[in-house]
Design a protein around this motif. Structure first.
Motif, PDB file in Angstrom:
ATOM      1  N   ALA A 203      -1.752  -6.372  -6.313  1.00  0.00           N
ATOM      2  CA  ALA A 203      -2.397  -5.029  -6.637  1.00  0.00           C
ATOM      3  C   ALA A 203      -2.075  -4.526  -5.681  1.00  0.00           C
ATOM      4  O   ALA A 203      -2.633  -4.201  -4.795  1.00  0.00           O
ATOM      5  N   ALA A 204      -1.491  -3.362  -6.270  1.00  0.00           N
ATOM      6  CA  ALA A 204      -1.113  -1.672  -5.302  1.00  0.00           C
ATOM      7  C   ALA A 204      -1.224  -0.688  -5.399  1.00  0.00           C
ATOM      8  O   ALA A 204      -0.652  -0.890  -6.766  1.00  0.00           O
ATOM      9  N   GLY A 205      -1.772  -0.170  -5.098  1.00  0.00           N
ATOM     10  CA  GLY A 205      -1.462   1.852  -5.585  1.00  0.00           C
ATOM     11  C   GLY A 205      -0.288   1.899  -4.318  1.00  0.00           C
ATOM     12  O   GLY A 205       0.310   1.520  -3.926  1.00  0.00           O
TER      13      GLY A 205
ATOM     14  N   GLU B 156      -8.533   4.519  -1.895  1.00  0.00           N
ATOM     15  CA  GLU B 156      -8.508   5.624  -1.603  1.00  0.00           C
ATOM     16  C   GLU B 156      -8.603   6.939  -1.835  1.00  0.00           C
ATOM     17  O   GLU B 156      -8.021   7.235  -2.661  1.00  0.00           O
TER      18      GLU B 156
ATOM     19  N   TYR C 187      -4.298   8.273   0.583  1.00  0.00           N
ATOM     20  CA  TYR C 187      -3.108   7.432   0.129  1.00  0.00           C
ATOM     21  C   TYR C 187      -2.093   8.411   1.218  1.00  0.00           C
ATOM     22  O   TYR C 187      -1.432   7.921   1.485  1.00  0.00           O
TER      23      TYR C 187
ATOM     24  N   GLY D 296      -3.031  -1.833  -0.671  1.00  0.00           N
ATOM     25  CA  GLY D 296      -3.387  -3.042  -0.744  1.00  0.00           C
ATOM     26  C   GLY D 296      -4.581  -4.121   0.003  1.00  0.00           C
ATOM     27  O   GLY D 296      -4.314  -2.860   1.297  1.00  0.00           O
TER      28      GLY D 296
ATOM     29  N   THR E 229      -0.718  -0.608  -9.578  1.00  0.00           N
ATOM     30  CA  THR E 229      -0.991  -0.037 -10.842  1.00  0.00           C
ATOM     31  C   THR E 229      -1.764   0.881 -11.056  1.00  0.00           C
ATOM     32  O   THR E 229      -2.377   1.208 -11.588  1.00  0.00           O
ATOM     33  N   ASP E 230      -2.219   1.992  -9.654  1.00  0.00           N
ATOM     34  CA  ASP E 230      -2.266   2.441 -10.232  1.00  0.00           C
ATOM     35  C   ASP E 230      -1.247   4.348  -8.855  1.00  0.00           C
ATOM     36  O   ASP E 230      -0.795   3.221  -8.326  1.00  0.00           O
TER      37      ASP E 230
END
Ligand code: HPA
Length: 270
Positions: free
Chosen positions: A111-113, A191, A196, A208, A232-233
């Motif tokens: 999962a990662a931003g 973050e 970010y 991530g 995921t975000d």
């Protein structure tokens, strides 16, 4: 370390007499793929000599050996994160064992931003390169030439044929797919907006807390890799909202059917 790898490999071989072709690391909320495996053996991490024990909620720890899309696979259900306090050698130990067990392909999910403004939450991003922002390198220390070179080339860590294949599958199945660069950071904090922005400026599309150690070590041992993130975000300025581990898992769960399909079809084609 070599002795430990051999000891653990022998343990798994004696217990299962199974020769996996493909290794899979199942990340946050992506355990669903595990249910698709026609399981022949399951071994709890705490039964495996030299294996670290997984601690994070939502990451149950067991090794699954079985058949998926007609191929013999070995999967880690629950991975080891650097933020849990493990050394990089511990985080990457299972990948070493996978290699000794004979895998020819490694598949990794996480999962990662997402910082790339073209991404939306729920997107699947194929990782085509990475930036290692961890404070410690998994290959630091004595190098065993038997495992790989002292100074590994990193010009193509993520196998281009697999990426091409997965885009073909996505097109055929009408699944929206992104690709980009994954930055690996230690966590456990998500973050700040400034972070970010900083990581995006460095050249990453997503960020991530995993994957980079495992894929670096797999690449050190010349294993072809396919890796994928679920966004995921959002880490896009103006779109950043408060998030939690639970929300990350929820979004990941929604993307699970498409992820599962893509990976199953990729495995079928190997
Ligand atoms: N940052 C770091 N790790 C993550 C994120 C994020 O935004 N989302 C899921 N894992």
């Amino acid at each position: 370390m070599l002795e430990k790898i051999k000891q653990t490999t022998t343990y798994v071989q004696q217990k299962t007499n199974f020769e996996p072709e493909i290794g899979i690391i199942l990340g946050t909320g992506l355990g669903g793929l595990a249910t698709e495996i026609d399981t022949e053996y399951e071994i709890e991490y705490n039964e495996i000599p030299n294996f670290p024990v997984s601690t994070v909620e939502g990451h149950s720890g067991k090794l699954i050996l079985g058949t998926l899309a007609g191929k013999k696979v070995i999967a880690l259900k629950g991975r080891f994160h650097y933020y849990e306090g493990y050394s990089m050698q511990e985080v990457t130990f299972p990948v070493r064992v996978f290699k000794f067990l004979g895998i020819k392909t490694l598949i990794v999910s996480n999962a990662a931003g997402g910082m790339n403004p073209n991404f939306v939450v729920g997107d699947i991003m194929v990782i085509n390169d990475h930036i290692n922002l961890f404070p410690e390198h998994p290959l630091r220390g004595q190098n065993h030439e038997k495992l790989g070179p002292r100074f590994p080339d990193m010009s193509a860590v993520y196998n281009k044929n697999y990426i091409k294949k997965v885009f073909e599958i996505a097109k055929e199945k009408n699944i929206k797919l992104q690709q980009g660069v994954y930055a690996g950071i230690q966590g456990p904090t998500f973050e700040t907006p400034a972070e970010y922005k900083y990581i995006y400026k460095l050249g990453a599309d997503a960020v991530g807390m995993s994957t980079v150690p495992e894929t670096t070590v797999a690449h050190h041992m010349s294993i072809p890799i396919f890796a994928v993130s679920i966004i995921t975000d959002s880490g896009v300025p103006g779109e950043i909202v408060e998030i939690s581990h639970e929300e990350v898992q929820e979004v990941a769960k929604k993307a699970e059917p498409n992820m599962t399909l893509l990976i199953k079809e990729l495995i079928k084609s190997l």
